[in-house]
Scaffold this active site. Structure first.
Site, PDB file in Angstrom:
ATOM      1  N   LYS A 130     -13.957   6.488   2.015  1.00 40.05           N
ATOM      2  CA  LYS A 130     -12.492   6.436   2.022  1.00 40.05           C
ATOM      3  C   LYS A 130     -11.893   7.798   2.360  1.00 40.05           C
ATOM      4  O   LYS A 130     -10.878   7.880   3.063  1.00 40.05           O
ATOM      5  CB  LYS A 130     -11.979   5.932   0.677  1.00 40.05           C
ATOM      6  CG  LYS A 130     -12.282   4.457   0.445  1.00 40.05           C
ATOM      7  CD  LYS A 130     -11.639   3.931  -0.817  1.00 40.05           C
ATOM      8  CE  LYS A 130     -11.931   2.441  -0.989  1.00 40.05           C
ATOM      9  NZ  LYS A 130     -11.312   1.897  -2.217  1.00 40.05           N
ATOM     10  N   CYS A 150      -1.050  11.146  -4.048  1.00 37.17           N
ATOM     11  CA  CYS A 150      -1.658  10.208  -4.995  1.00 37.17           C
ATOM     12  C   CYS A 150      -0.642  10.060  -6.133  1.00 37.17           C
ATOM     13  O   CYS A 150       0.542   9.871  -5.851  1.00 37.17           O
ATOM     14  CB  CYS A 150      -3.026  10.705  -5.470  1.00 37.17           C
ATOM     15  SG  CYS A 150      -3.059  12.419  -6.042  1.00 37.17           S
TER      16      CYS A 150
END
Length: 215
Positions: A130, A150
Site C-alpha cells: 500500500k 491520515c
C-alpha cells in the site's frame, strides 16, 4: 489586504497539546469568494469581514506541490482551497466523511485512498504494497498539488513521507529526524524500521520539480 498569523496552543482529547497556525486575512471582499453563478461558496469560513484560513493539524509542505497534514475538517476547507489541490492521498481505512467528499467534488479534487490500519502495537507490520501504491501516486506530477493525510498526520503519513525521502536519497538520520518532529513522543520504532528496510530500487523516476532530492 493584511495577513495576520497567530499561533495558538490547544489541548486534544488525550491531554496532549498541539499548535495551530491561524492566518487571518483582513479587509476581504466577499464577492471574490463567490462560486460560479454568483452563489456563495459554502466551504469558505468567513467571520464578519475577515476570512479565517486555518491549516489542518500538523500541516506542512513536503516538497514542491506536496503537502502533509492530519485529517482536515470543515474549518480547514478555506485554507485547503488556497493550495489549488488536484489530489488527496488518504491513508486511513475508514470511509471519507460526506462533507469532505462534497468539498472534493466542488473543487475538482481526486481522492486516492490506501487504507492502512492505525495500529498502536509496536511490532505490527506496515503493508508494504500500500505504501508502494501510494508512492506511485505521489510521484506522478499529474496529481500535484497533492495533500497526504491520515488521522493525526504522524505515523502513516510519516512513513509515506519517509519512503519518499529515501527515494530522494536522504540519509536515515535526516529521515528519522523529520519523522520524529511530527510524531514527537509517539514515535514508533516499527515505523522507523519500516523506512530503514524499505526497498526503493523499483522506483526509477523522481520528478525534476522536486527540490529536496540529493542529485
Amino acid at each position: 489586504m493584511k495577513l495576520v498569523e497567530k499561533t495558538t496552543t490547544t489541548e486534544q482529547d488525550n491531554g496532549e497539546d498541539f499548535c495551530r497556525t491561524i492566518i487571518e486575512v483582513s479587509e476581504v471582499n466577499r464577492n471574490v469568494f463567490q462560486a460560479p453563478g454568483g452563489e456563495a461558496d459554502p466551504f469558505r469560513v468567513v467571520s464578519g469581514e475577515e476570512l479565517h484560513l486555518i491549516p489542518p493539524l500538523n500541516f506542512s509542505m513536503v516538497d514542491n506541490g506536496i503537502f502533509r497534514s492530519g485529517f482536515p475538517d470543515s474549518a480547514n476547507f478555506s485554507f485547503l482551497q488556497t493550495l489549488g489541490l488536484r489530489s488527496i492521498i488518504y491513508l486511513c481505512p475508514e470511509p471519507y466523511p460526506e462533507s469532505n467528499l462534497q468539498f472534493l467534488k466542488s473543487n475538482g479534487i481526486r481522492l486516492f485512498q490506501f487504507g492502512i490500519e492505525g495500529n498502536k502495537e509496536p511490532f505490527v507490520n506496515i503493508p508494504d504494497h500500500k505504501i508502494r501504491m501510494a508512492l506511485k501516486v505521489l510521484l506522478d506530477e499529474k496529481n500535484h498539488p497533492v495533500l497526504i493525510h491520515c488521522k493525526r498526520g504522524k505515523h502513516r503519513t510519516g512513513c509515506l513521507v519517509g519512503c519518499l525521502r529515501k527515494l530522494q536519497k536522504w540519509c536515515l538520520t535526516s529521515i528519522f529526524d523529520e519523522y520524529q518532529r511530527f510524531a514527537a513522543a509517539k514515535a514508533r520504532v516499527s515505523d522507523q524500521r519500516f523506512m530503514e528496510i524499505f526497498d526503493v530500487s523499483s522506483f526509477s523516476h523522481i520528478p525534476m520539480s522536486f527540490s529536496c532530492s540529493i542529485r
